[in-house]
Design a protein around this motif. Structure first.
Motif, PDB file in Angstrom:
ATOM      1  N   UNK A 142     -29.774  66.416 118.550  1.00  0.00           N
ATOM      2  CA  UNK A 142     -28.517  66.072 119.222  1.00  0.00           C
ATOM      3  C   UNK A 142     -27.835  64.835 118.669  1.00  0.00           C
ATOM      4  N   UNK A 143     -28.584  63.923 118.067  1.00  0.00           N
ATOM      5  CA  UNK A 143     -28.000  62.695 117.532  1.00  0.00           C
ATOM      6  C   UNK A 143     -27.825  62.735 116.021  1.00  0.00           C
ATOM      7  N   UNK A 144     -28.093  63.865 115.410  1.00  0.00           N
ATOM      8  CA  UNK A 144     -28.059  63.917 113.951  1.00  0.00           C
ATOM      9  C   UNK A 144     -26.652  63.685 113.414  1.00  0.00           C
ATOM     10  N   UNK A 145     -25.633  64.147 114.131  1.00  0.00           N
ATOM     11  CA  UNK A 145     -24.258  64.007 113.662  1.00  0.00           C
ATOM     12  C   UNK A 145     -23.705  62.594 113.840  1.00  0.00           C
ATOM     13  N   UNK A 146     -24.411  61.761 114.595  1.00  0.00           N
ATOM     14  CA  UNK A 146     -23.910  60.400 114.814  1.00  0.00           C
ATOM     15  C   UNK A 146     -23.860  59.647 113.495  1.00  0.00           C
ATOM     16  N   UNK A 147     -22.742  58.998 113.173  1.00  0.00           N
ATOM     17  CA  UNK A 147     -22.634  58.291 111.882  1.00  0.00           C
ATOM     18  C   UNK A 147     -23.518  57.069 111.841  1.00  0.00           C
ATOM     19  N   UNK A 148     -23.977  56.732 110.659  1.00  0.00           N
ATOM     20  CA  UNK A 148     -24.780  55.530 110.475  1.00  0.00           C
ATOM     21  C   UNK A 148     -23.884  54.301 110.566  1.00  0.00           C
ATOM     22  N   UNK A 149     -24.515  53.136 110.670  1.00  0.00           N
ATOM     23  CA  UNK A 149     -23.749  51.894 110.755  1.00  0.00           C
ATOM     24  C   UNK A 149     -22.918  51.674 109.497  1.00  0.00           C
ATOM     25  N   UNK A 150     -23.497  51.982 108.344  1.00  0.00           N
ATOM     26  CA  UNK A 150     -22.762  51.809 107.085  1.00  0.00           C
ATOM     27  C   UNK A 150     -21.563  52.745 107.021  1.00  0.00           C
TER      28      UNK A 150
END
Length: 230
Positions: A142-150
């Motif tokens: 479920x959180x895989x699509x969340x963008x990284x901080x960079x």
């Protein structure tokens, strides 16, 4: 209160009743009291059974959702040894030549390992970071699509997201502005593989063919997944 003795017609005495006993209706004996006790309504019993069934069903569904994800990859002892980065090395030179840095994090929820590589001693034209996270408690899907901080930092600068087919369950390629920063994320069950390649910004030193860089990242990540497969 006890009253005076009473005489019946036969001339025998009988104990007088107390005031409480005299006022008690004849029908209120022990059996009568039991017979007159209120009984639960049928709809109340049915509602309780239904509520229990719904609660049990919801608990089962919740337990199924919170079940630990399947992890079909082993934990690495040294990611820099398992991540050979041969395709990337063909582009930018031997990435294992200059002090590979291995890091790992042992946690009950996530077993993480990282490796940082570069193609130069004091000055490098390409830096590669690989990361493997094995999720033991919850599904990372479920959180895989969340963008990284960079990616969040560079998103306003013209970056883009591309989907990579045929790699794990899902794979995304995040490309930063001017193709100077590329991140590949792969999801497979409870395992998440991440490879980030960063250039220096110099046209002379940076790999000219960005498509070749992305292709090399996919190839090296696929090889790493095969090495760690149980």
């Amino acid at each position: 209160m006890i009253g005076e003795p009473e005489f019946d017609g036969a001339g025998e005495t009988r104990p007088a009743q107390s005031a409480e006993q005299a006022e008690e209706p004849p029908s209120r004996g022990r059996e009568a009291a039991g017979a007159g006790a209120p009984r639960p309504w049928p709809w109340a019993l049915g509602g309780a059974v239904l509520a229990s069934a719904v609660w049990a069903g919801g608990l089962y569904a919740l337990g199924d959702r919170l079940a630990a994800p399947e992890v079909s990859y082993r934990a690495t002892r040294n990611l820099c040894l398992d991540f050979e980065a041969r395709a990337l090395s063909r582009i930018a030179g031997d990435l294992h030549r200059y002090r590979p840095v291995h890091r790992e994090n042992e946690h009950p929820a996530v077993r993480g390992a990282g490796c940082a590589l570069q193609n130069g001693e004091s000055v490098s034209t390409l830096t590669v970071r690989a990361q493997v996270d094995l999720h033991r408690k919850t599904d990372p899907g479920p959180e895989f699509d969340a963008p990284s901080a960079a990616w969040t930092f560079t998103e306003t600068g013209g970056g883009r997201v591309e989907e990579v087919r045929g790699l794990g369950e899902r794979a995304l390629l995040l490309v930063g502005p001017a193709d100077m920063w590329v991140e590949l994320k792969v999801l497979h069950g409870g395992a998440v593989f991440t490879v980030v390649a960063t250039g220096t910004g110099s046209e002379r030193n940076t790999p000219a063919d960005t498509a070749a860089l992305r292709s090399a990242m996919v190839e090296d990540t696929r090889e790493l997944m095969a090495v760690l497969k149980k």
